[in-house]
Design a protein around this motif. Structure first.
Motif, PDB file in Angstrom:
ATOM      1  N   TRP A 190      -7.004  -6.413  11.654  1.00 51.58           N
ATOM      2  CA  TRP A 190      -8.337  -6.349  11.038  1.00 51.58           C
ATOM      3  C   TRP A 190      -9.144  -5.173  11.591  1.00 51.58           C
ATOM      4  CZ3 TRP A 190     -11.231  -6.397   7.264  1.00 51.58           C
ATOM      5  CH2 TRP A 190     -12.603  -6.602   7.320  1.00 51.58           C
ATOM      6  N   THR A 191      -9.024  -4.912  12.906  1.00 56.60           N
ATOM      7  CA  THR A 191      -9.711  -3.755  13.495  1.00 56.60           C
ATOM      8  C   THR A 191      -9.224  -2.477  12.804  1.00 56.60           C
ATOM      9  OG1 THR A 191      -9.533  -4.962  15.573  1.00 56.60           O
ATOM     10  CG2 THR A 191     -10.352  -2.705  15.702  1.00 56.60           C
ATOM     11  N   GLY A 192      -7.916  -2.381  12.657  1.00 57.23           N
ATOM     12  CA  GLY A 192      -7.338  -1.188  12.030  1.00 57.23           C
ATOM     13  C   GLY A 192      -7.791  -1.044  10.591  1.00 57.23           C
ATOM     14  N   ASN A 193      -7.799  -2.144   9.874  1.00 55.80           N
ATOM     15  CA  ASN A 193      -8.201  -2.106   8.460  1.00 55.80           C
ATOM     16  C   ASN A 193      -9.526  -1.368   8.296  1.00 55.80           C
ATOM     17  OD1 ASN A 193      -9.975  -3.215   6.259  1.00 55.80           O
ATOM     18  ND2 ASN A 193      -8.034  -4.112   5.581  1.00 55.80           N
ATOM     19  N   GLN A 194     -10.483  -1.716   9.165  1.00 55.22           N
ATOM     20  CA  GLN A 194     -11.823  -1.146   9.004  1.00 55.22           C
ATOM     21  C   GLN A 194     -11.900   0.324   9.396  1.00 55.22           C
ATOM     22  OE1 GLN A 194     -14.764  -4.297  10.640  1.00 55.22           O
ATOM     23  NE2 GLN A 194     -12.733  -4.880  11.355  1.00 55.22           N
ATOM     24  N   MET A 195     -10.857   0.824  10.058  1.00 55.58           N
ATOM     25  CA  MET A 195     -10.902   2.214  10.513  1.00 55.58           C
ATOM     26  C   MET A 195     -10.380   3.192   9.470  1.00 55.58           C
ATOM     27  SD  MET A 195      -9.615   1.459  14.416  1.00 55.58           S
ATOM     28  CE  MET A 195      -9.920   3.060  15.160  1.00 55.58           C
ATOM     29  N   TRP A 196      -9.787   2.681   8.376  1.00 49.42           N
ATOM     30  CA  TRP A 196      -9.172   3.590   7.404  1.00 49.42           C
ATOM     31  C   TRP A 196     -10.196   4.321   6.542  1.00 49.42           C
ATOM     32  CZ3 TRP A 196      -4.449   5.558   7.375  1.00 49.42           C
ATOM     33  CH2 TRP A 196      -3.471   4.922   8.150  1.00 49.42           C
ATOM     34  N   ASP A 197     -11.378   3.718   6.325  1.00 53.77           N
ATOM     35  CA  ASP A 197     -12.379   4.431   5.506  1.00 53.77           C
ATOM     36  C   ASP A 197     -12.847   5.709   6.186  1.00 53.77           C
ATOM     37  OD1 ASP A 197     -12.872   2.344   3.247  1.00 53.77           O
ATOM     38  OD2 ASP A 197     -13.055   1.200   5.105  1.00 53.77           O
ATOM     39  N   PRO A 198     -13.305   5.620   7.459  1.00 52.03           N
ATOM     40  CA  PRO A 198     -13.731   6.876   8.107  1.00 52.03           C
ATOM     41  C   PRO A 198     -12.578   7.871   8.265  1.00 52.03           C
ATOM     42  CG  PRO A 198     -13.791   5.023   9.670  1.00 52.03           C
ATOM     43  CD  PRO A 198     -13.579   4.454   8.310  1.00 52.03           C
ATOM     44  N   LEU A 199     -11.378   7.359   8.509  1.00 54.60           N
ATOM     45  CA  LEU A 199     -10.222   8.245   8.663  1.00 54.60           C
ATOM     46  C   LEU A 199      -9.966   9.018   7.367  1.00 54.60           C
ATOM     47  CD1 LEU A 199      -8.399   8.736  11.067  1.00 54.60           C
ATOM     48  CD2 LEU A 199      -6.864   6.946  10.231  1.00 54.60           C
ATOM     49  N   ASN A 200     -10.032   8.291   6.250  1.00 58.36           N
ATOM     50  CA  ASN A 200      -9.804   8.935   4.958  1.00 58.36           C
ATOM     51  C   ASN A 200     -10.945   9.888   4.612  1.00 58.36           C
ATOM     52  OD1 ASN A 200      -8.436   9.330   2.420  1.00 58.36           O
ATOM     53  ND2 ASN A 200     -10.064   8.110   1.492  1.00 58.36           N
ATOM     54  N   ALA A 201     -12.176   9.534   5.025  1.00 55.73           N
ATOM     55  CA  ALA A 201     -13.305  10.433   4.764  1.00 55.73           C
ATOM     56  C   ALA A 201     -13.060  11.772   5.457  1.00 55.73           C
ATOM     57  CB  ALA A 201     -14.600   9.793   5.254  1.00 55.73           C
ATOM     58  N   ASP A 202     -12.469  11.744   6.639  1.00 57.13           N
ATOM     59  CA  ASP A 202     -12.187  12.977   7.370  1.00 57.13           C
ATOM     60  C   ASP A 202     -10.983  13.717   6.797  1.00 57.13           C
ATOM     61  OD1 ASP A 202     -14.222  12.766   9.169  1.00 57.13           O
ATOM     62  OD2 ASP A 202     -12.989  11.975  10.822  1.00 57.13           O
TER      63      ASP A 202
ATOM     64  N   ILE B 213      -2.616  -1.249   3.243  1.00 63.04           N
ATOM     65  CA  ILE B 213      -3.552  -1.533   4.321  1.00 63.04           C
ATOM     66  C   ILE B 213      -3.926  -3.001   4.135  1.00 63.04           C
ATOM     67  CG2 ILE B 213      -5.769  -0.941   5.363  1.00 63.04           C
ATOM     68  CD1 ILE B 213      -3.456   1.226   5.514  1.00 63.04           C
ATOM     69  N   HIS B 214      -3.373  -3.830   4.994  1.00 68.59           N
ATOM     70  CA  HIS B 214      -3.505  -5.270   4.810  1.00 68.59           C
ATOM     71  C   HIS B 214      -4.943  -5.723   4.979  1.00 68.59           C
ATOM     72  CE1 HIS B 214       0.636  -6.257   4.079  1.00 68.59           C
ATOM     73  NE2 HIS B 214       0.997  -5.449   5.068  1.00 68.59           N
ATOM     74  N   ALA B 215      -5.277  -6.784   4.244  1.00 68.33           N
ATOM     75  CA  ALA B 215      -6.663  -7.232   4.146  1.00 68.33           C
ATOM     76  C   ALA B 215      -7.221  -7.699   5.484  1.00 68.33           C
ATOM     77  CB  ALA B 215      -6.749  -8.367   3.118  1.00 68.33           C
ATOM     78  N   GLY B 216      -6.372  -8.177   6.374  1.00 69.40           N
ATOM     79  CA  GLY B 216      -6.856  -8.602   7.688  1.00 69.40           C
ATOM     80  C   GLY B 216      -6.625 -10.063   8.006  1.00 69.40           C
ATOM     81  N   HIS B 217      -6.103 -10.807   7.045  1.00 65.55           N
ATOM     82  CA  HIS B 217      -5.978 -12.252   7.261  1.00 65.55           C
ATOM     83  C   HIS B 217      -4.532 -12.721   7.419  1.00 65.55           C
ATOM     84  CE1 HIS B 217      -5.304 -11.533   3.062  1.00 65.55           C
ATOM     85  NE2 HIS B 217      -4.942 -12.770   2.826  1.00 65.55           N
TER      86      HIS B 217
ATOM     87  N   PRO C  85     -10.374  -8.791  -1.166  1.00 61.88           N
ATOM     88  CA  PRO C  85     -10.764  -7.455  -1.649  1.00 61.88           C
ATOM     89  C   PRO C  85     -10.657  -6.358  -0.605  1.00 61.88           C
ATOM     90  CG  PRO C  85     -12.702  -8.851  -1.336  1.00 61.88           C
ATOM     91  CD  PRO C  85     -11.510  -9.727  -1.119  1.00 61.88           C
ATOM     92  N   THR C  86     -10.458  -6.717   0.652  1.00 59.92           N
ATOM     93  CA  THR C  86     -10.396  -5.683   1.698  1.00 59.92           C
ATOM     94  C   THR C  86      -9.029  -5.003   1.778  1.00 59.92           C
ATOM     95  OG1 THR C  86      -9.926  -7.465   3.252  1.00 59.92           O
ATOM     96  CG2 THR C  86     -12.183  -6.638   3.210  1.00 59.92           C
ATOM     97  N   ALA C  87      -8.051  -5.488   1.032  1.00 57.71           N
ATOM     98  CA  ALA C  87      -6.726  -4.857   1.066  1.00 57.71           C
ATOM     99  C   ALA C  87      -6.764  -3.529   0.311  1.00 57.71           C
ATOM    100  CB  ALA C  87      -5.688  -5.774   0.442  1.00 57.71           C
ATOM    101  N   GLY C  88      -5.967  -2.590   0.768  1.00 61.59           N
ATOM    102  CA  GLY C  88      -5.948  -1.283   0.118  1.00 61.59           C
ATOM    103  C   GLY C  88      -4.570  -0.655   0.127  1.00 61.59           C
ATOM    104  N   VAL C  89      -4.488   0.531  -0.477  1.00 60.84           N
ATOM    105  CA  VAL C  89      -3.214   1.262  -0.489  1.00 60.84           C
ATOM    106  C   VAL C  89      -3.435   2.716  -0.105  1.00 60.84           C
ATOM    107  CG1 VAL C  89      -1.883  -0.145  -2.109  1.00 60.84           C
ATOM    108  CG2 VAL C  89      -3.465   1.567  -3.007  1.00 60.84           C
ATOM    109  N   ILE C  90      -2.435   3.276   0.566  1.00 64.88           N
ATOM    110  CA  ILE C  90      -2.405   4.702   0.890  1.00 64.88           C
ATOM    111  C   ILE C  90      -0.980   5.178   0.659  1.00 64.88           C
ATOM    112  CG2 ILE C  90      -4.170   4.474   2.699  1.00 64.88           C
ATOM    113  CD1 ILE C  90      -1.862   4.918   4.744  1.00 64.88           C
ATOM    114  N   ASN C  91      -0.782   6.492   0.694  1.00 63.78           N
ATOM    115  CA  ASN C  91       0.574   7.024   0.789  1.00 63.78           C
ATOM    116  C   ASN C  91       0.848   7.252   2.270  1.00 63.78           C
ATOM    117  OD1 ASN C  91       1.221   7.082  -1.939  1.00 63.78           O
ATOM    118  ND2 ASN C  91       0.185   9.039  -2.213  1.00 63.78           N
ATOM    119  N   PRO C  92       1.697   6.436   2.878  1.00 63.68           N
ATOM    120  CA  PRO C  92       1.845   6.503   4.336  1.00 63.68           C
ATOM    121  C   PRO C  92       2.294   7.873   4.836  1.00 63.68           C
ATOM    122  CG  PRO C  92       3.545   5.109   3.341  1.00 63.68           C
ATOM    123  CD  PRO C  92       2.543   5.418   2.271  1.00 63.68           C
ATOM    124  N   TYR C  93       3.195   8.531   4.052  1.00 64.15           N
ATOM    125  CA  TYR C  93       3.657   9.854   4.500  1.00 64.15           C
ATOM    126  C   TYR C  93       2.525  10.866   4.455  1.00 64.15           C
ATOM    127  CZ  TYR C  93       4.491   9.062  -0.443  1.00 64.15           C
ATOM    128  OH  TYR C  93       4.357   8.662  -1.743  1.00 64.15           O
TER     129      TYR C  93
END
Lengths: 422, 482
Positions: B66-78, B49-53, B142-150
């Motif tokens: 950058w818009t997408g980056n910020q949406m991954w926290d709520p998505l993962n919370a769900d 999940i790219h940092a946005g820059h 610091p805003t960059a992150g990782v997920i398992n895309p599958y």
């Protein structure tokens, strides 16, 4: 039939052996013979015996039992003495942690999560096969690329064939055995391809498994590309140059549905790493003393976890010694510490054990880098012995007797295997 | 019966759109040609999940990153597929590259990306001691992150299905016909779908799907990326995503070191245009390139630690930007050319597509029964010991380990099968069983037995990933079980 399935499990043991293959079984017997009372073998499979169960071919036990046995027969005989000696065996159990107080944690469907204390720990986790990723074979990623050992499991234990037309990469012993086994089952084995200029398996297996069945062995040749989307459809093979790079201009394609890999074994030392014991970068196994004790007191190691053996008989021999010393560690009998380091010299990849003592006889196992005929094994300037031939695939063993070292002063002995005229 | 929406393609884009759509009272189906969602490009994504820059201003992908980056926290919370903001460092080796990372920093700040800092050599090496001491500076994001895309795909679609999505796998689209009444008929291997809207999220084949309705205004070409996975003993060797300074001409992000969500280090990807849209081959040139370049930044990494390799294809449209929007064919909406930072942007793309559908006349009545979550999954190996003991007492299958390299229990594999895994890869990408250092050498046959048992099929019917990917041969008539 002895299956090696027991369910007895206590919380404290004199000796805990991790792994119930040939190494673990011999270590447990050794520990009992040395006077340890409560001994536990922990094995992750449904029954102890290790990979021997799927090795249904003969050729085992010639050294140890002085007769030719199949793998399952060898396992049975050994398990019988393990049982006779009252060793506890827990199967279907995986040791996921161990610490320097020699406390292990295991997980098992039958026993749940258990913490067990031991006075001495023996590591006998064996080895795993190298996979495609280890050598990064280019190409697609279809089904039908599998290790020779997994194919052996499918054929010998489950009764299924892995394919109809098979190419084998690597001339390790399991691959050679499977070349013969698959041929006997009606599978077409197109050939065995070995990147090195010499075979990587025992000579007797080259003869009995390939020559006797007219299966070609292509030396200095490798699989350069895998084709097929869902399932292997063909492989491209190519001779290699001096740097072991495929020469694509000389490559050719082979239609096949299966690629078996027999490209070497890797000691399974994840638990050893968790413990923090010293590992030898050449063997990828623990550095061991002549007591088969690792850098952590009271933790012993034996079998393929220390270095890859070619014969189970030598695993049993080495592991019995490890078990004996673990037993003596528990009963308080201590032998004099090692005082001589063995240094692998010319044409010697490694020596196990890594150190010896001058007070008693030792068997030292080693592997050479290059094949040689009519050569000498030289132990510093104190001893030398003629050998008819040496071969990287065949372990060399040398008995070092105290009298060789009577005149020796120093703390390191170099071991060389050299042509006789030097 | 008329569908409101047919989504073509179950990659992370189609999956994210499907999940957002089910917030509304709609009849929707997702058709996927592979045996599982996420099994095309998404499966071989780097998982960043790219940092946005990173992306240039003035581009659609730059806005959505950058818009997408910020949406991954709520998505993962769900959905609990797992997301960690581990941060990234872009490493500068010389003065020219220091200017480059300073420019990147300004680009990010203009967009509002927080926390960007230039670190000097000392601070960089203190944070990441295994980087080369030859570096000059780095840009910390610091805003960059990782997920398992599958896993993100599985969770998104699982949730969408809970909320009424129809899913049809191993079902390639064969043709799409615009009807006189402005609706569309989608012909697939498994039948016809009559629909008001088609979302073309067909990844590398999006141009072919567009051509089915006569649209030939863009072409997708593919840039292949090879990635190499390293033994887990290197876990923690670097803590953050490590980027080299981007190439000033191509703007390619270069060869990265990726501490994946599970802690396995991955190095790659390469970036080379290939002709064949099915070319998922790895090459010796790719392997050499990855290890040569990566060791310039992280010298301790060695090809000796490689346990597996794979390749994926980026869907690149002419002009390099995303193509998202309605087309000359009523009801046919393109979501095409989604290359990097497509994964990062996916939730933002999904939101954008909802707006497009609304603008195009789709009535979006909220689904009052929308359930935002999926049932939580147990990751037995990652639990604290007390929790393990408790669970093992309750259900011994948790204590029965099947995959010893990644510590996956029998119960987790049964859960994966109940969640829809029907193949070895389906189990592997849901549980990690078979993904570790032995690459399934020890556990393949056990997982095959569990799949055969749970699905009540002969063991020889178990495949690697559907289609013709059989593993063992059927017994012939009269052959006996040994």
């Amino acid at each position: 039939m002895i299956t090696g399935k027991l369910s007895h499990l206590e919380q404290h043991y004199d000796v805990v052996v991790v792994g119930g293959g040939p190494a673990g079984m011999a270590a447990a017997v050794g520990a009992r013979d040395a006077g340890a009372e409560k001994i536990l073998i922990v094995d992750r499979e449904k029954e102890a015996g290790g990979i021997l169960w799927q090795c249904i071919h003969p050729g085992f036990g010639l050294h140890h039992f002085k007769e030719e046995l199949t793998g399952p027969e060898y396992a049975q005989r050994y398990l019988a003495s393990v049982m006779d000696k009252g060793v506890d065996v827990v199967t279907g159990a995986f040791v996921f942690d161990a610490d320097r107080d020699r406390r292990i944690q295991l997980t098992s469907g039958q026993h749940g999560i258990r913490v067990i204390d031991s006075k001495a720990l023996v590591l006998g986790m064996g080895a795993r096969e190298r996979t495609r990723g280890a050598i990064r074979i280019p190409g697609t990623r279809p089904a039908g690329v599998l290790t020779a050992g997994l194919a052996q499991k499918f054929v010998n234990m489950m009764g299924f064939l892995p394919g109809k037309r098979v190419v084998i990469l690597g001339s390790g012993d399991i691959g050679l055995i499977m070349a013969r086994r698959l041929t006997l089952e009606g599978v077409e084995v197109v050939g065995v391809f070995e990147i090195m200029p010499h075979a990587n398996g025992l000579n007797r297996n080259i003869v009995q498994c390939l020559h006797d069945f007219d299966i070609p062995l292509h030396l200095s040749t490798t699989v350069a590309h895998i084709h097929g989307r869902d399932r292997v459809e063909k492989v491209t093979v190519a001779p290699v140059d001096a740097a072991l790079r495929p020469i694509m201009e000389k490559s050719w394609d082979i239609d096949c549905d299966t690629l078996l890999l027999s490209i070497g074994l890797l000691p399974e030392n994840e638990l050893s790493r968790q413990l923090g014991i010293s590992l030898d970068p050449v063997t990828s196994g623990p550095v061991v003393s002549s007591r088969m004790e690792t850098s952590m007191p009271g933790v012993f190691a034996c079998g393929n976890v220390v270095h890859i053996h070619d014969l189970v008989d030598f695993v049993s021999q080495e592991s019995y010694l490890a078990g004996t010393n673990a037993g003596e560690f528990v009963t308080g009998k201590r032998r004099p510490a090692d005082n001589v380091r063995l240094v692998p010299g010319e044409n010697v990849r490694y020596c196990v054990p890594h150190t010896i003592s001058t007070d008693r006889e030792h068997t030292v196992y080693m592997r050479v880098r290059q094949p040689l005929e009519k050569c000498l094994i030289r132990l510093g300037d104190v001893y030398q012995k003629k050998l008819l031939y040496v071969f990287p695939a065949e372990m060399v063993n040398l008995t070092i007797r105290p009298r060789f070292l009577e005149q020796f002063h120093g703390d390191a002995l170099r071991v060389d295997v050299v042509p006789r005229d030097t | 019966m008329l569908y409101d929406v047919v989504i073509v393609g179950g990659g992370v884009i189609g999956s994210a759109i499907a999940r957002e759509l089910m917030r509304y009272r709609l009849r929707a189906v997702l058709v996927e040609k592979e045996c599982e969602v996420g099994f095309g490009t998404s499966k071989s994504n780097s998982g960043i999940i790219h940092a946005g820059h990173h992306s240039a201003p003035g581009t659609l992908k730059g806005d959505l990153e950058w818009t997408g980056n910020q949406m991954w926290d709520p998505l993962n919370a769900d959905l609990d597929f797992g997301f960690k903001r581990i941060g990234e460092l872009t490493v500068a080796m010389n003065e020219a590259q220091v200017h480059e990372i300073e420019a990147l920093k300004r680009q990010g700040e203009t967009r509002g990306v927080p926390g960007l800092e230039i670190w000097d050599r000392e601070r960089t090496l203190k944070a990441e001691p295994n980087l080369t001491p030859d570096l000059l500076a780095s840009l910390s994001a610091p805003t960059a992150g990782v997920i398992n895309p599958y896993e993100a795909c599985f969770s998104l679609v699982e949730n969408a299905c809970i909320n009424g999505l129809e899913l049809s796998v191993e079902n390639p689209v064969l043709g799409i016909t615009p009807e006189p009444d402005g609706t569309l008929t989608v012909k697939t291997r498994h039948g016809l779908y009559h629909t008001r809207f088609v979302i073309n999220a067909a990844g590398v084949f999006a141009d072919s799907v567009a051509a089915m309705v006569g649209l030939n205004d863009f072409r997708i070409y593919v840039r292949k990326g090879e990635e190499y996975l390293l033994d887990k003993r290197l876990e923690g060797f670097v803590q953050r995503l490590i980027f080299p300074c981007p190439d000033p001409v191509t703007r390619s992000k270069g060869i990265l070191v990726i501490p994946t969500f599970d802690g396995t280090l991955m190095v790659g990807p390469t970036s080379h245009v290939v002709d064949d849209k099915d070319d998922l081959t790895t090459t010796s040139a790719g392997s050499d390139e990855v290890f040569d370049k990566v060791t310039q930044v992280v010298p301790g990494i060695s090809s000796r630690d490689c346990i597996a390799e794979f390749a994926g294809l980026r869907a690149v449209a002419d002009g390099e930007d995303f193509i998202i929007g309605p087309t000359a064919v009523k009801g046919f909406i393109n979501v095409a050319g989604i290359q990097s930072p497509g994964l990062t942007a996916a939730p933002a793309i999904a939101a954008m597509v909802i707006d497009i559908l609304r603008d195009e006349g789709l009535a979006l009545a909220p689904n009052d029964h929308f359930i935002p979550t999926v049932p939580r999954r147990v990751r037995f190996g990652a639990l604290p010991i007390e929790e393990k003991i408790r669970l093992a007492d309750e259900n011994p299958r948790y204590a029965h380990l099947i995959c010893r390299c990644e510590h996956v229990s029998e119960q987790e594999i049964l859960d994966a099968i109940h969640d829809g895994a029907r193949t070895l890869d389906g189990v592997k990408f849901r549980t990690r069983a078979g993904m570790g250092r032995c690459q399934g050498g020890f556990c393949t046959w056990r997982i095959m037995e569990l799949l055969a048992g749970e699905l009540a099929i002969p063991i020889s019917d178990v495949t690697k990933r559907g289609g013709g990917s059989w593993i063992i041969m059927q017994r012939e008539e009269g052959e006996q079980q040994v």
